[in-house]
Design an enzyme around this catalytic site. Structure first.
Site, short mmCIF file in Angstrom:
data_model
loop_
_atom_site.label_atom_id
_atom_site.label_comp_id
_atom_site.label_asym_id
_atom_site.label_seq_id
_atom_site.Cartn_x
_atom_site.Cartn_y
_atom_site.Cartn_z
N GLU A 118 -45.96 -37.37 -42.93
CA GLU A 118 -45.24 -36.35 -42.18
C GLU A 118 -43.88 -36.88 -41.78
OE1 GLU A 118 -49.04 -33.94 -40.26
OE2 GLU A 118 -47.89 -35.26 -38.97
N HIS A 241 -41.09 -27.44 -32.37
CA HIS A 241 -41.57 -27.59 -33.74
C HIS A 241 -40.69 -26.75 -34.65
CE1 HIS A 241 -44.10 -27.71 -37.28
NE2 HIS A 241 -44.85 -28.60 -36.68
N ARG A 287 -38.43 -34.29 -36.17
CA ARG A 287 -38.48 -32.88 -35.77
C ARG A 287 -37.24 -32.40 -35.02
NH1 ARG A 287 -44.82 -32.28 -33.83
NH2 ARG A 287 -45.70 -32.29 -35.92
N HIS A 348 -42.99 -26.84 -28.50
CA HIS A 348 -44.21 -27.39 -29.10
C HIS A 348 -44.87 -28.51 -28.31
CE1 HIS A 348 -47.04 -28.30 -32.27
NE2 HIS A 348 -46.56 -29.51 -32.44
N ARG A 383 -41.17 -37.16 -29.94
CA ARG A 383 -42.49 -37.54 -30.45
C ARG A 383 -42.52 -37.50 -31.97
NH1 ARG A 383 -47.45 -34.61 -32.04
NH2 ARG A 383 -46.17 -32.75 -32.08
#
Length: 542
Positions: A118, A241, A287, A348, A383
Site C-alpha cells: 500500500e 482518505h 495519503r 478518515h 498515518r
C-alpha cells in the site's frame, strides 16, 4: 429499576469493541472480570470497515529498519522513534495473536500469508483477508470475546463521562474509577466502576461533513479523557482518505488503498494520469499527498470527483483480489473490470489523540487509551496505511501486561455518587441538536479541511466557540441522549483540532496551510493541556 441495579463493578472496563478494545480484553487473564461497552452493535467499529490489512515485516526481502524508515517518511519525520520501534517490532507477535484466535487471512500459492503493498510502503508487508480484512478480524475477535465467560458485553451503552478521584474531591493522585454510561434502550444512566478503565472508542472523523468512518466515530474517548484531565496531542493531523466512492446511494463507502497498491491509476475526466505531476511515487505516494492532489484537481477543474481506474488489469485478477468491492460496486451499476470508479477524498483517521506511554497509560492512573483514541507518537504528521490496525494490537497487548502487573484484588472504591438527573427535563426540541450538528460538520469541512489558512481557522474557532456555548447550556438543562452526548464530544474535539492547527506555523504531513507553506527546521508536537486550552509545542523524541 433500583439504584443498585444501575451500578456495576468490574476489574477492567473497556469502552469500545473494535480491534483495540478486544485485543486488550482477549489478552487479559481469564480470572479478570471484564466489561466491554459497545456504543452500538459489537461490530459497529472502524476495525470492521477496514479494507486494507495489517502491516508486519514477514518477508525475507523486508526488514524492521525498512518498515521504520517508511513510517518516518510517511509521518513527515514527526513520528516518535520509541513508538515506531515498539509498533514495528510488534508486527510478528500481533500476527501470531490474530492467527491464534482464528482470523483467516488470504494465502498465496505456497499456502503462506499473502502480502500486498500500500501507499508509503517500500515492500509488500500487508497481510489481509481479500479486501475485507477488518470484517474478518472484527467478527473473529467478537466471537472469541463472546465465548469468554469472564467478559460481559453491553451493547448500545454510551459512555458519558469518566469518574475520577479528583472530580470527587479526593486527595492524592488523580485516579480513574469508572464511568457514567447511558443505556440507550431504557434511557437510564448506569454507574460502571473498575480500578482500570480503557478507552478504545475510535477517532473523531464524524466532525467532518464527508467521512469514511462509521457513525460511532465522534471523538468520545478523546473528549472524556480531556475533560478528566488528560493531555491531548497533534489533533491538527486529520487524515483524508484519497478514495471514497462518490455515489448518492453509497454514503461513506471506502475504496481500499490496496487497489492502488495493485496498480490502479487515478485519472481526470479526459483520462490523464495526474498523480505523476505531484509526486514521483504517483498513486503510491502517502495519503496526504494523494488527497491534496485530488482536492487541487477537483477545485482547479470545478469537477465533483476524479476517477480510479483498474480496468487495464486482467478481469480474473481484479475479481480475485477485490471480491467485496467488485460485488458491492456491481450492485451500484459499476463493473470495476470495465468501468472507472468515481472517487473523492473523505475524512478518515485521527492521527492525534490522548497522550499515552508505551503501556497505553494516560496521565490519569488506571486510565488507558488504545488505538485511534490515543496518541502514541507512531503516526506523526500522517498515518501510513495499515499501521493503525497494527498499533491496536501492539498497544492492546502491552496495556494488558501493564494492568495485570499492577492489579490489586483488594482495591477499595471510595463512595461514588450515582448519576443525578433530578434537575433536568426532557428536551422539547431535538431540532436544536440536529441544527448544531450540521453546522459544526459544515464548518469543519469548509474551514478545517485538506487545505487550511489562518483566516479559515479563525472563522472556524469563532463558530465552534458559539456552538460549544449553546451545546453546553443544552446539556446542562436536558436529559442526556445519544445525539447530545456525541455532539458535546464532537464540538470539544473540533475545538481541539482548530486550536492545534492554529498553533502549527508550517505545512507538514496532513496539515497544509496556505499561510505557512514551508517546513520548519524543528520537529515539534502540539500538546493541549486541559487547563484553559494551553498549548505546548515540545520537541519530538526522535
Amino acid at each position: 429499576m433500583s439504584n443498585s441495579s444501575l451500578t456495576h463493578q468490574f476489574d477492567v472496563i473497556i469502552v469500545g469493541s473494535g480491534g483495540a478494545g478486544l485485543s486488550l480484553a482477549l489478552s487479559l487473564p481469564d480470572h479478570f472480570n471484564i466489561a466491554v461497552l459497545a456504543k452500538s452493535t459489537l461490530t459497529d467499529a472502524s476495525t470492521f470497515y477496514a479494507q486494507g490489512g495489517v502491516a508486519a515485516v514477514l518477508d525475507e526481502m523486508d526488514s524492521i529498519e525498512q518498515h521504520i524508515d517508511d513510517t518516518m517518511i510517511a509521518g513527515a519525520q514527526l513520528c516518535e522513534m520509541d513508538a515506531v520501534k515498539q509498533t514495528v517490532e510488534g508486527g510478528k507477535p500481533s500476527v501470531d495473536f490474530l492467527l491464534k484466535h482464528g482470523v483467516q487471512f488470504t494465502l498465496d500459492e505456497q499456502e503462506q500469508l499473502h502480502l500486498t503493498r500500500e501507499g508509503g510502503h517500500s515492500q509488500r508487508r500487508i497481510i489481509h483477508a481479500a479486501d475485507a480484512t477488518g470484517r474478518a478480524i472484527s467478527t473473529t475477535l467478537v466471537q472469541r470475546a463472546q465465548e469468554k465467560s469472564n467478559i460481559t458485553i453491553f451493547e448500545n451503552y454510551i459512555a458519558i463521562d469518566l469518574i475520577c478521584s479528583h472530580k470527587l474531591g479526593l486527595d492524592g493522585e488523580n485516579r480513574a474509577l469508572g464511568l457514567y454510561v447511558l443505556d440507550e434502550k431504557n434511557e437510564k444512566v448506569h454507574t460502571f466502576l473498575a480500578p482500570f478503565t480503557a478507552l478504545a472508542c475510535g477517532g473523531a472523523m464524524k466532525a467532518y461533513l464527508y467521512t469514511s468512518n462509521p457513525d460511532i466515530a465522534t471523538g468520545d474517548g478523546i473528549a472524556m479523557a480531556y475533560r478528566a484531565g488528560c493531555r491531548v496531542a497533534n489533533m491538527e493531523f486529520n487524515q483524508f482518505h484519497p478514495t471514497c466512492l462518490y455515489h448518492p446511494q453509497a454514503r461513506s463507502f471506502l475504496i481500499t488503498e490496496a487497489m492502488r497498491g495493485e496498480g490502479a491509476y487515478l485519472r481526470l475526466p479526459d483520462g490523464e494520469r495526474f498523480m505523476l505531476r505531484f509526486d514521483e511515487r504517483a498513486e503510491l505516494a502517502p495519503r496526504d499527498i494523494v488527497a491534496r492532489a485530488i482536492d487541487y484537481e477537483i477545485k482547479r477543474l470545478g469537477i465533483r470527483h476524479v476517477w480510479l481506474d483498474i480496468t487495464h488489469k486482467d478481469e480474473s485478477f481484479v475479481r480475485e483480489h477485490f471480491p467485496t468491492l467488485y460485488a458491492r460496486l456491481l450492485e451500484l451499476g459499476i463493473d470495476i473490470t470495465k468501468d472507472m470508479i468515481p472517487v473523492v477524498p473523505a475524512a478518515h483517521y485521527t492521527c492525534g489523540g490522548v497522550v499515552v506511554d508505551e503501556h497505553s497509560q494516560t496521565d490519569i492512573a488506571g486510565l488507558y487509551a488504545i488505538g485511534e483514541t490515543s496518541y502514541t507518537g507512531l503516526h506523526g504528521a500522517n498515518r501510513m496505511a495499515s499501521n493503525s490496525l497494527l498499533e491496536c494490537f501492539v498497544y492492546g497487548m502491552s496495556a494488558a501486561k501493564h494492568i495485570e502487573s499492577h492489579f490489586n484484588a483488594d482495591y477499595a472504591f471510595p463512595p461514588v455518587p450515582i448519576w443525578d438527573d433530578s434537575q433536568v427535563t426532557n428536551p422539547d426540541e431535538d431540532v436544536v441538536i440536529l441544527q448544531n450538528w450540521d453546522e459544526l460538520r459544515q464548518t469543519m469541512w469548509n474551514y478545517v479541511g485538506i487545505v487550511r489558512s489562518t483566516k479559515r481557522l479563525e472563522r472556524a474557532l469563532h463558530r465552534i466557540e458559539m456552538l460549544k456555548k449553546e451545546i453546553t447550556e443544552y446539556y446542562q438543562d436536558y436529559q442526556v441522549s445519544k445525539n447530545l452526548i456525541e455532539l458535546r464530544n464532537l464540538v470539544l474535539v473540533s475545538e481541539m483540532i482548530v486550536r492545534c492547527a492554529m498553533q502549527r506555523k508550517e505545512s507538514r504531513g496532513l496539515h497544509f496551510t496556505l499561510d505557512y507553506p514551508e517546513l520548519l527546521p524543528e520537529l515539534r508536537k502540539t500538546i493541549l493541556n486541559p487547563v484553559n486550552f494551553e498549548v505546548e509545542t515540545p520537541l519530538v523524541n526522535i
